[in-house]
Design a protein around this motif. Structure first.
Motif: not given
Length: 308
Positions: A212-236
């Motif tokens: 997959p190009a994008l993997v999203v991990v949800t963590r309940g009240n700790e928010g979520a993270d998006g990881f991409m194969t191009n190295g992008t990592h976003i936490h919200i």
């Protein structure tokens, strides 16, 4: 159109009409149905592909999705019974007891599914329909058939108690996630998929390596993270919410993410591979915002766009 493919069932929600007694109220549910309903209420063009019974519960499901602006042209009707999921709530957290033998939603074959119209540009798969034969093999075959030309998102939404053959289930999920453009997992899903003592980042790296190009991990009240194969990592962070229960929270997050990507004209195979960090951040935030509205309500009751 985003076509959501998978489970539509009745959640039997507990109520206590008198002290010491429990009664159940039938409410439309299922991970894929919830995602479709949330997309429809957010204004995204969406349809639902699933097996639906002619019984009273199937009629309730069809009316519910139609009311939420979900296209019903891809419903596959039969005289088999509707799947029922009896819900137990403990401190707002839901667990389920399923009755799914020989159901309309389970007894599907790829031969039942006609060619999809060109209007379908993205497909979403998930829920218990990925764990129960023969529907699970049907949806895996549909994904394989359509993945070369349409965006695919998979959320396994793993229910360990529902899985009869864990090895076969893992193999099927691996194949489906390898062909997907977007995979979303909860932190619990991630640990079930990769039980070895590794960091979450190492487990996400293994998941990205599948394809997959994008993997999203949800963590309940700790928010979520998006990881991409191009190295992008976003936490919200999680959006503030007063939690009534968590039924449908992850499904609504999926809808918010997909709806925002669709709104920003980023829901194509090429664009998913090269999502700018700002766009990914915006889409993840929208998913969290929509999910926060859902957990503040009883049951899977996604918000309408005007409520945001």
């Amino acid at each position: 159109m985003i076509l959501c493919c998978g489970d539509a069932l009745i959640d039997m929600m507990p109520i206590a009409p008198q002290p010491g007694t429990i009664a159940y109220v039938p409410k439309p549910g299922g991970a894929v149905l919830n995602t479709a309903v949330a997309l429809g209420r957010l204004g995204a063009p969406v349809g639902l592909l699933t097996g639906v019974s002619h019984d009273m519960f199937g009629q309730q499901l069809a009316a519910h999705i139609s009311h939420s602006h979900v296209d019903t042209a891809h419903l596959l009707w039969s005289d088999r019974p509707t799947t029922l999921a009896f819900v137990q709530l403990v401190h707002g957290q839901a667990s389920y007891c399923f009755y799914d033998e020989n159901s309309a939603g389970r007894m599907l074959d790829i031969a039942d599914i006609p060619a999809l119209p060109n209007a379908v540009t993205a497909l979403f798969f998930g829920g218990i329909s990925l764990a129960s034969d023969p529907a699970s093999d049907c949806y895996a075959a549909l994904l394989e058939r359509e993945a070369p030309t349409r965006v695919v998102m998979v959320d396994p939404n793993i229910r360990p108690g529902f899985i009869k053959d864990a090895a076969r289930y893992r193999q099927r999920l691996d194949r489906m996630m390898a062909q997907a453009d977007i995979v979303k997992v909860s932190d619990e899903d991630l640990n079930w998929l990769f039980p070895a003592p590794q960091s979450d980042e190492q487990k996400v790296t293994r998941l990205l390596a599948l394809g997959p190009a994008l993997v999203v991990v949800t963590r309940g009240n700790e928010g979520a993270d998006g990881f991409m194969t191009n190295g992008t990592h976003i936490h919200i962070p999680a959006a503030p919410a007063k939690i009534v229960d968590t039924v449908g929270a992850g499904d609504t997050f999926n809808a918010g993410l997909l709806a925002k990507l669709s709104e920003l004209n980023c829901l194509s195979k090429d664009q998913i591979k090269t999502l700018p960090p700002k766009i990914l951040h915006t889409a993840l935030n929208h998913g969290a915002k929509v999910a926060a509205k859902t957990v503040a309500r009883e049951g899977a009751d996604p918000p309408w766009a005007e409520a945001l």
